[in-house]
Design an enzyme around this catalytic site. Sequence first.
Site, PDB file in Angstrom:
ATOM      1  CB  SER A   1      37.432  17.858  62.111  1.00  0.00           C
ATOM      2  OG  SER A   1      36.322  17.077  61.787  1.00  0.00           O
TER       3      SER A   1
ATOM      4  CE1 TYR B   1      32.541  17.991  57.120  1.00  0.00           C
ATOM      5  CE2 TYR B   1      32.274  15.728  56.378  1.00  0.00           C
ATOM      6  CZ  TYR B   1      32.544  16.633  57.383  1.00  0.00           C
ATOM      7  OH  TYR B   1      32.831  16.185  58.650  1.00  0.00           O
TER       8      TYR B   1
ATOM      9  CB  VAL C   1      38.919  11.404  62.990  1.00  0.00           C
ATOM     10  CG1 VAL C   1      37.770  11.730  63.916  1.00  0.00           C
ATOM     11  CG2 VAL C   1      38.541  11.585  61.538  1.00  0.00           C
TER      12      VAL C   1
HETATM   13  N1  GLU Z   1      35.659  13.688  57.793  1.00  0.00           N
HETATM   14  C1  GLU Z   1      35.391  13.275  59.145  1.00  0.00           C
HETATM   15  C2  GLU Z   1      33.918  12.964  59.306  1.00  0.00           C
HETATM   16  O1  GLU Z   1      33.112  13.641  58.727  1.00  0.00           O
HETATM   17  C3  GLU Z   1      35.805  14.378  60.068  1.00  0.00           C
HETATM   18  C4  GLU Z   1      35.636  14.047  61.511  1.00  0.00           C
HETATM   19  C5  GLU Z   1      36.736  14.609  62.380  1.00  0.00           C
HETATM   20  O2  GLU Z   1      37.847  14.826  61.949  1.00  0.00           O
HETATM   21  O3  GLU Z   1      36.461  14.821  63.555  1.00  0.00           O
HETATM   22  O4  GLU Z   1      33.558  12.073  60.010  1.00  0.00           O
END
Ligand code: GLU
Length: 309
Positions: A64, A191, A261
């Site tokens: 993120s 994304y 995350v």
């Molecule tokens: N790619 C992760 C998701 O969409 C990102 C979440 C994050 O890093 O907080 O769940």
Amino acid sequence: MPDLQEIVHEIADEMARRDDRGDVATYIPELAHVDPARFGLAVVAADGTLACGGDCDLPFSIQSISKVFTLTLALGLAGDSLWRRVGREPSGNAFNSIVQLELEKGVPRNPFINAGALAVTDVILSGHPPREALGEILRFIRFAAQDDSVFIDESVARSEKATGFRNAALANFMKSFGVLRNPVDFVLGTYFHHCAIAMTCEQLARAGRFLAHSGRNPDTGCSIVSAERARRINALMLTCGHYDGSGEFAYRVGLPGKSGVGGGILAVAPGQASIAVWSPGLDESGNSHLGRIALERLARRMKWSIFGQ
Ligand code: GLU
């Protein structure tokens, strides 16, 4: 003046000794393999001096944190009209919550929760095939970091695509409200890939410098965004950058920051430094546990909190 490199080493040493490391994210299977003992910290000071500790030259999944760069790009493309598609308020909910989205008729609370980031990705996509939009995002991050070796980890992107049912639900839900304009598959694919960008702490700290220095890279003199835009992105990082742990992060660290995350955090000490930290174990809000503690130590010792000493 405290010695930055010495402080960074002391913090990295302390973090290496601690055994409260939080839990590595497992909902993206590929991230579950990351060694929880890793810890990296990189700080680029205003004069360009780099201070590094631990595994600061190992690439990790920025997840993120990529949303800071996609927000910057989308604001460049759409200007303030972006705020018709996404809000600017902290969510107080989990990063992937669907409940609030229903109450608010498909308009996400802010650009850093997953729903908001999907809306931002949709803006970047407009009129372009996903490959081009993704190329633009990667080029922008490489330019900000002044480093062409930043790459997309395809195995992480595939892993997230295979298990991203909740993001698919969020995207379909927004599409039903007309908030997304491009095909849902295009938005999700772009994304997942920008979340799968891998960077080292050093690269990330360099890429964040424009936010610490009024929109400009102080080395090259290159202006990336206006000072006003940098200030506003920092405000959003402070209020929304750690999901429903944003209040705690502001209270303890006192700097704008964005977590992912993968266990990374990009933090900005305005006028002073750009900082990247990585420790894969997460707390219950999905933010790096030791990353936050390390930043708390650093901000206190350098007296960098934006709220005073
Ligand atoms: N790619 C992760 C998701 O969409 C990102 C979440 C994050 O890093 O907080 O769940």
